[in-house]
Design a protein around this motif. Structure first.
Motif, PDB file in Angstrom:
ATOM      1  N   VAL A  56       0.851  -1.185   0.000  1.00  0.00           N
ATOM      2  CA  VAL A  56       0.000   0.000   0.000  1.00  0.00           C
ATOM      3  C   VAL A  56       0.890   1.239   0.000  1.00  0.00           C
ATOM      4  CG1 VAL A  56      -1.715   1.304   1.309  1.00  0.00           C
ATOM      5  CG2 VAL A  56      -1.890  -1.181   1.167  1.00  0.00           C
ATOM      6  N   ALA A  57       0.540   2.197  -0.853  1.00  0.00           N
ATOM      7  CA  ALA A  57       1.338   3.421  -0.981  1.00  0.00           C
ATOM      8  C   ALA A  57       0.658   4.587  -0.283  1.00  0.00           C
ATOM      9  CB  ALA A  57       1.532   3.753  -2.456  1.00  0.00           C
ATOM     10  N   VAL A  58       1.476   5.390   0.387  1.00  0.00           N
ATOM     11  CA  VAL A  58       1.002   6.657   0.954  1.00  0.00           C
ATOM     12  C   VAL A  58       1.838   7.768   0.337  1.00  0.00           C
ATOM     13  CG1 VAL A  58       0.726   8.038   3.041  1.00  0.00           C
ATOM     14  CG2 VAL A  58       0.304   5.574   3.126  1.00  0.00           C
ATOM     15  N   ASP A  59       1.167   8.743  -0.241  1.00  0.00           N
ATOM     16  CA  ASP A  59       1.868   9.877  -0.846  1.00  0.00           C
ATOM     17  C   ASP A  59       2.034  10.978   0.180  1.00  0.00           C
ATOM     18  OD1 ASP A  59       2.138   8.812  -3.423  1.00  0.00           O
ATOM     19  OD2 ASP A  59       0.095   9.409  -3.929  1.00  0.00           O
ATOM     20  N   ILE A  60       3.215  11.572   0.165  1.00  0.00           N
ATOM     21  CA  ILE A  60       3.455  12.777   0.965  1.00  0.00           C
ATOM     22  C   ILE A  60       3.547  13.917  -0.041  1.00  0.00           C
ATOM     23  CG2 ILE A  60       4.902  13.905   2.670  1.00  0.00           C
ATOM     24  CD1 ILE A  60       6.107  11.142   3.307  1.00  0.00           C
ATOM     25  N   LYS A  77       2.641  -4.185   3.654  1.00  0.00           N
ATOM     26  CA  LYS A  77       3.811  -3.311   3.553  1.00  0.00           C
ATOM     27  C   LYS A  77       3.339  -1.936   3.098  1.00  0.00           C
ATOM     28  CE  LYS A  77       8.328  -2.844   1.335  1.00  0.00           C
ATOM     29  NZ  LYS A  77       9.203  -3.371   0.267  1.00  0.00           N
ATOM     30  N   ILE A  78       3.586  -0.941   3.935  1.00  0.00           N
ATOM     31  CA  ILE A  78       3.177   0.426   3.630  1.00  0.00           C
ATOM     32  C   ILE A  78       4.420   1.204   3.202  1.00  0.00           C
ATOM     33  CG2 ILE A  78       2.068   2.512   4.528  1.00  0.00           C
ATOM     34  CD1 ILE A  78       0.893   0.617   6.761  1.00  0.00           C
ATOM     35  N   THR A  79       4.330   1.859   2.060  1.00  0.00           N
ATOM     36  CA  THR A  79       5.467   2.630   1.561  1.00  0.00           C
ATOM     37  C   THR A  79       5.065   4.080   1.375  1.00  0.00           C
ATOM     38  OG1 THR A  79       6.397   0.707   0.441  1.00  0.00           O
ATOM     39  CG2 THR A  79       7.153   2.875  -0.303  1.00  0.00           C
ATOM     40  N   TRP A  80       5.762   4.969   2.068  1.00  0.00           N
ATOM     41  CA  TRP A  80       5.552   6.408   1.927  1.00  0.00           C
ATOM     42  C   TRP A  80       6.537   6.948   0.900  1.00  0.00           C
ATOM     43  CZ3 TRP A  80       5.029   3.805   6.458  1.00  0.00           C
ATOM     44  CH2 TRP A  80       3.922   4.078   7.275  1.00  0.00           C
ATOM     45  N   THR A  81       6.076   7.836   0.041  1.00  0.00           N
ATOM     46  CA  THR A  81       6.938   8.501  -0.937  1.00  0.00           C
ATOM     47  C   THR A  81       6.770  10.001  -0.803  1.00  0.00           C
ATOM     48  OG1 THR A  81       6.703   6.659  -2.483  1.00  0.00           O
ATOM     49  CG2 THR A  81       7.478   8.766  -3.385  1.00  0.00           C
ATOM     50  N   ASN A  82       7.885  10.697  -0.634  1.00  0.00           N
ATOM     51  CA  ASN A  82       7.820  12.154  -0.530  1.00  0.00           C
ATOM     52  C   ASN A  82       7.832  12.769  -1.925  1.00  0.00           C
ATOM     53  OD1 ASN A  82       7.903  14.795   0.120  1.00  0.00           O
ATOM     54  ND2 ASN A  82       9.992  14.780   0.940  1.00  0.00           N
ATOM     55  N   GLN A 104      12.876  14.826  -1.464  1.00  0.00           N
ATOM     56  CA  GLN A 104      11.974  14.574  -2.589  1.00  0.00           C
ATOM     57  C   GLN A 104      12.369  13.291  -3.307  1.00  0.00           C
ATOM     58  OE1 GLN A 104      11.757  17.648  -5.637  1.00  0.00           O
ATOM     59  NE2 GLN A 104       9.585  17.224  -5.853  1.00  0.00           N
ATOM     60  N   GLY A 105      11.394  12.405  -3.499  1.00  0.00           N
ATOM     61  CA  GLY A 105      11.629  11.149  -4.194  1.00  0.00           C
ATOM     62  C   GLY A 105      12.036  10.012  -3.280  1.00  0.00           C
ATOM     63  N   ASP A 106      12.383  10.318  -2.024  1.00  0.00           N
ATOM     64  CA  ASP A 106      12.766   9.262  -1.090  1.00  0.00           C
ATOM     65  C   ASP A 106      11.529   8.490  -0.634  1.00  0.00           C
ATOM     66  OD1 ASP A 106      15.396   9.975  -1.256  1.00  0.00           O
ATOM     67  OD2 ASP A 106      15.481  11.004   0.678  1.00  0.00           O
ATOM     68  N   THR A 107      11.760   7.243  -0.276  1.00  0.00           N
ATOM     69  CA  THR A 107      10.662   6.411   0.214  1.00  0.00           C
ATOM     70  C   THR A 107      11.028   5.812   1.563  1.00  0.00           C
ATOM     71  OG1 THR A 107      11.458   4.376  -0.837  1.00  0.00           O
ATOM     72  CG2 THR A 107       9.958   5.780  -2.129  1.00  0.00           C
ATOM     73  N   TYR A 108      10.021   5.451   2.309  1.00  0.00           N
ATOM     74  CA  TYR A 108      10.192   4.742   3.583  1.00  0.00           C
ATOM     75  C   TYR A 108       9.105   3.678   3.655  1.00  0.00           C
ATOM     76  CZ  TYR A 108       9.681   3.671   8.540  1.00  0.00           C
ATOM     77  OH  TYR A 108       9.539   3.010   9.734  1.00  0.00           O
ATOM     78  N   SER A 109       9.485   2.477   4.057  1.00  0.00           N
ATOM     79  CA  SER A 109       8.517   1.384   4.141  1.00  0.00           C
ATOM     80  C   SER A 109       8.453   0.828   5.553  1.00  0.00           C
ATOM     81  CB  SER A 109       8.896   0.251   3.173  1.00  0.00           C
ATOM     82  OG  SER A 109       8.788   0.693   1.845  1.00  0.00           O
TER      83      SER A 109
END
Ligand SMILES: [Cu+2]
Length: 136
Positions: A56-60, A77-82, A104-109
């Motif tokens: 699942v993706a979460v947008d920042i 698995k939740i992945t945040w993308t800035n 910007q463009g970094d992700t965290y899961s």
């Protein structure tokens, strides 16, 4: 002879009535069901009640987490993308999950390995709040 005429006219009347009701109710049912299903599907997706699973993706973006309220099943698995040019982070209130600074463009899961509810924030921007529910 008389019975035959009555029967014939009754069948004709049924056929006409059947035809008429078929076309009129069919038309109204078609528009009713299409508008009904589209409104119900949009309302269910906006409420976010159904638990998602897998990845699942979460947008920042725009100094906000989207979706702001997320419900997932355990193991998701939740992945945040800035997507912002500004730096952000993802920090749970109890530090269950905590990212480094995301440019910007970094992700965290984070894989939701236990059920519970978490409020989290970007510690750089106190108004960037969001919530995750993990179902068992
Ligand atoms: Cu931020």
């Amino acid at each position: 002879m008389k019975n035959f005429l009555v029967l014939t006219s009754a069948v004709l009347a049924l056929a006409v009535a059947g035809c008429g009701s078929d076309s009129s109710s069919g038309g109204s049912q078609g528009s009713d069901s299409s508008s009904g299903s589209s409104s119900s599907s949009s309302s269910s997706s906006s409420s976010g009640a159904a638990a998602q699973s897998g990845n699942v993706a979460v947008d920042i973006k725009g100094f906000a987490f989207t979706p702001k309220d997320l419900t997932v099943k355990k193991g998701t698995k939740i992945t945040w993308t800035n997507d912002d040019s500004a730096a952000h982070n993802v920090t749970a209130g109890d530090n269950t999950f905590k990212s480094k600074t995301l440019n910007q463009g970094d992700t965290y899961s984070w894989t939701a390995d236990k059920a519970g509810q978490w409020d989290y924030v970007c510690t750089f921007h106190a108004n960037m709040t969001a919530h995750i529910t993990v179902t068992g």
